[in-house]
Scaffold this motif. Structure first.
Motif, short mmCIF file in Angstrom:
data_model
loop_
_atom_site.label_atom_id
_atom_site.label_comp_id
_atom_site.label_asym_id
_atom_site.label_seq_id
_atom_site.Cartn_x
_atom_site.Cartn_y
_atom_site.Cartn_z
N LYS A 263 0.82 -1.21 0.00
CA LYS A 263 0.00 0.00 0.00
C LYS A 263 0.86 1.26 0.00
O LYS A 263 0.57 2.24 0.70
CB LYS A 263 -0.96 0.00 1.19
CG LYS A 263 -1.98 -1.14 1.15
CD LYS A 263 -2.93 -1.10 2.31
CE LYS A 263 -3.88 0.07 2.18
NZ LYS A 263 -4.80 -0.09 1.04
N GLY A 264 1.94 1.24 -0.76
CA GLY A 264 2.81 2.40 -0.86
C GLY A 264 3.79 2.56 0.29
O GLY A 264 4.58 3.51 0.30
N ILE A 305 -6.24 -2.21 6.72
CA ILE A 305 -5.98 -1.16 7.71
C ILE A 305 -4.47 -1.02 7.89
O ILE A 305 -3.75 -2.01 7.95
CB ILE A 305 -6.68 -1.48 9.05
CG1 ILE A 305 -6.38 -0.40 10.08
CG2 ILE A 305 -6.27 -2.84 9.57
CD1 ILE A 305 -7.16 -0.59 11.38
N THR A 306 -4.00 0.21 7.95
CA THR A 306 -2.55 0.45 8.04
C THR A 306 -2.12 0.97 9.42
O THR A 306 -0.98 1.36 9.60
CB THR A 306 -2.13 1.48 6.98
OG1 THR A 306 -2.82 2.71 7.22
CG2 THR A 306 -2.43 0.98 5.58
N ASP A 307 -3.04 0.99 10.39
CA ASP A 307 -2.74 1.61 11.67
C ASP A 307 -2.40 0.63 12.78
O ASP A 307 -2.21 1.05 13.92
CB ASP A 307 -3.94 2.46 12.14
CG ASP A 307 -4.14 3.68 11.27
OD1 ASP A 307 -3.17 4.09 10.62
OD2 ASP A 307 -5.27 4.21 11.24
N LEU A 308 -2.31 -0.67 12.48
CA LEU A 308 -2.01 -1.62 13.54
C LEU A 308 -0.56 -1.45 14.01
O LEU A 308 0.33 -1.23 13.20
CB LEU A 308 -2.24 -3.05 13.06
CG LEU A 308 -3.68 -3.42 12.74
CD1 LEU A 308 -3.77 -4.89 12.34
CD2 LEU A 308 -4.59 -3.15 13.93
N PRO A 331 6.08 -3.90 6.19
CA PRO A 331 5.36 -2.62 6.06
C PRO A 331 3.95 -2.69 6.64
O PRO A 331 3.24 -1.67 6.64
CB PRO A 331 5.31 -2.42 4.54
CG PRO A 331 5.28 -3.81 3.99
CD PRO A 331 6.08 -4.67 4.94
N HIS A 332 3.52 -3.84 7.13
CA HIS A 332 2.12 -4.00 7.52
C HIS A 332 1.77 -3.38 8.86
O HIS A 332 0.59 -3.11 9.12
CB HIS A 332 1.76 -5.49 7.53
CG HIS A 332 1.48 -6.05 6.18
ND1 HIS A 332 2.46 -6.20 5.22
CD2 HIS A 332 0.33 -6.49 5.61
CE1 HIS A 332 1.93 -6.72 4.13
NE2 HIS A 332 0.64 -6.90 4.33
#
Length: 545
Positions: A263-264, A305-308, A331-332
């Protein structure tokens, strides 16, 4: 004749003169003697008078002395009596003073002992107070930090709640659309109200209703896992293989490897800070924490979701604090400080429902996500430096735990009838089991090990065997003498920490031509997964004890 007469006259003259002289001398002598006698008599008289006077004076002196002596004796006798009485009085006073001194000394000793005891009690109390003040100061500082963080940082729990609300809102809108109703949007006020309602839920009751999504002990051993899905081979190009390219820098320590992207986001993100400033640091190992990360990464991929976030720091087996973000790259998730794990929370379970490793292990989503969890450049360079002296295409990797702790663990596994780790089912029965005996599968005897290694190395035309093991020198010597092929391993103490040593072992073994692994060992899970990613999911050269 005349001359003779002259001599005669001269002689007579001389005689006459001598006679005159003698006469004069005699007269003078008598005259002097008479005068001397008179003076002597006079002197004797005066001497007698002086003697009488002195005798008289001496008698008076004796009389006076005797009188004075009597007086003096009388006075001395009085003084002696007085001195005796005084001395006796002083002796009595001295005895009293000594007794008083002894009493005072005893009182002083008791006082000093009491003072020492009181001082000791006060010092102990002071130490307790100082320790308590230090604790209070730490709590105060943590509270200050937490207040500051609360003003500037959104907690992971809040992020999970917002993500859940968004997920529920999307589901709600899909239901309304299916019913032909107008879709609605959720305002920030609605989010605040929903978060307040969510916070008031009873987590225990929710947990009972939802059930266990993750194993209670955060391991794979004691869980009842579902059968994983088969790999969708048509989408293998979506997977970033572990054997990603690096630059051609000759010095391994300076090589820069390509980082996984999602996701970039490329590689690890900067370390973030949570609001749990007093969160305890968990004691674990890097391979086991990587296994725990699956849950966060799968949830992030499935829910998009990218906030974990995941705690970066942990305490290794030697008691040292290490940073997980220095060892692995993904990156996750965010690696965070002052935070705690959330995968046991109700919010995490609800948000990630359907995307746990128990439900997704072996699926396309799992492999696509798993490929983006890789060792750091440091680990990869250490592995490459080791392999530079060998030919990986003619080597076999063997995972063989043999410590006393592992032996005890195997006894527990057999007694409790625990199941193998999930990676064994991901092999889809495409491998050959060395043994059907559960005890030998968990802790194979050295005779079985040497027999199997000799046979398989001969069949695959292997030249060297890399062994990832914790066995002692005696066991290693026995194995080396019974195996016909050269055995190599990374010597103990080569690397700065047990975590680095573990990940280097995993990296080396997974890049060889064939592997032999243990179905109950988490290191073996990582070796197998990286090996399958590097060989396009082929299980042909994998053996399981």
């Amino acid at each position: 004749m005349a001359k003779h007469r002259e001599n005669k006259d001269s002689t007579l003259m001389t005689i006459a003169m001598l006679g005159v002289v003698l006469g004069l001398f005699t007269f003078a002598y008598k005259l002097g003697a008479s005068q001397g006698s008179d003076r002597h008599v006079s002197g004797l008289t005066r001497s007698r008078e002086k003697d009488v006077a002195l005798t008289t004076q001496l008698s008076k002196c004796h009389e006076e002395n005797d009188y004075k002596q009597e007086l003096l004796d009388t006075e001395l006798k009085g003084e002696a009596e007085k001195a005796y009485n005084t001395r006796r009085s002083l002796e009595i006073k001295t005895q009293k003073l000594r007794a008083r001194t002894n009493d005072l000394f005893k009182m002083q000793t008791n006082c000093l002992e009491s003072a020492d005891l009181q001082r000791s009690i006060r010092e102990n109390q002071d130490n307790i107070d100082i320790a308590e003040l230090a604790k209070l100061e730490v709590i105060h500082n943590n509270l200050q930090k937490r207040v500051q963080r609360l003003n500037t940082t959104q907690s992971l729990e809040a992020k999970l709640l917002i993500a859940n609300i968004g997920k529920l809102a999307n589901e709600h809108n899909r239901l309304r659309q299916s019913l032909g109703l107008q879709q609605v949007s959720i305002t920030p006020e609605d989010l605040t109200e929903l978060m307040m309602k969510w916070s008031s839920l009873n987590s225990a009751k929710f947990h009972e209703r939802l059930g266990d999504i993750l194993p209670p002990n955060r391991t794979e051993i004691s869980s009842n896992y579902k059968q994983p899905l088969k790999v969708d081979e048509a989408h293998q190009d979506d997977v970033e293989y572990f054997t990603a390219q690096h630059d051609d820098t000759p010095n391994y320590a300076d090589r820069v490897w390509s980082k996984p992207e999602w996701k970039g986001i490329v590689g690890n993100r900067p370390l973030s800070y949570g609001i749990m400033v007093d969160a305890p640091i968990q004691r674990s190992t890097a391979p086991r924490l990587m296994r725990m990360l699956y849950e966060y990464m799968l949830c992030a991929s499935g829910v998009n979701i990218t906030d974990l976030a995941f705690p970066a720091h942990f305490q290794n087996s030697e008691g040292d604090i290490e940073n997980l973000s220095d060892l692995i790259v993904t990156p996750h998730v965010f690696f965070c400080r002052d935070c705690s794990t959330q995968h046991q929370s109700s919010a995490f379970r609800l948000l990630c429902l359907g995307y746990s490793s128990a439900e997704q292990y072996g699926s396309r989503l799992f492999w696509k996500t798993r490929s983006k969890l890789v060792p750091s450049d440091k680990i990869r360079n250490e592995a490459s430096a080791f392999l530079a002296d060998h030919d990986p295409s003619k080597m076999m990797g063997v995972r063989l735990p043999k410590s006393a702790h592992w032996t005890d663990k195997c006894k527990s596994i057999i007694t409790n009838h625990e199941k193998p780790l999930m990676f064994k089912t991901a092999l889809l029965n495409g491998t050959e089991d060395v043994s059907t005996d559960k005890a030998e599968q968990c802790d194979p005897p050295l005779s079985l090990v040497s027999e199997t290694l000799n046979e398989w190395a001969r069949k695959l035309e292997i030249e060297k065997i890399f062994v990832s093991t914790d066995m002692d020198q005696t066991q290693w010597g026995k194995l080396a003498t019974s195996v016909k092929y050269p055995l190599v391993r990374v010597p103990a103490g080569t690397y700065s920490s047990p975590s680095v040593a573990a990940l280097v072992d995993i990296s080396i073994a997974s890049q060889l031509r064939a592997i032999m692994v243990n179905r109950y060992d988490v290191w073996s899970a990582h070796i197998t997964e990286y090996f399958m990613l590097g060989n396009k999911f082929s299980t042909r050269n994998i053996k399981v004890w």
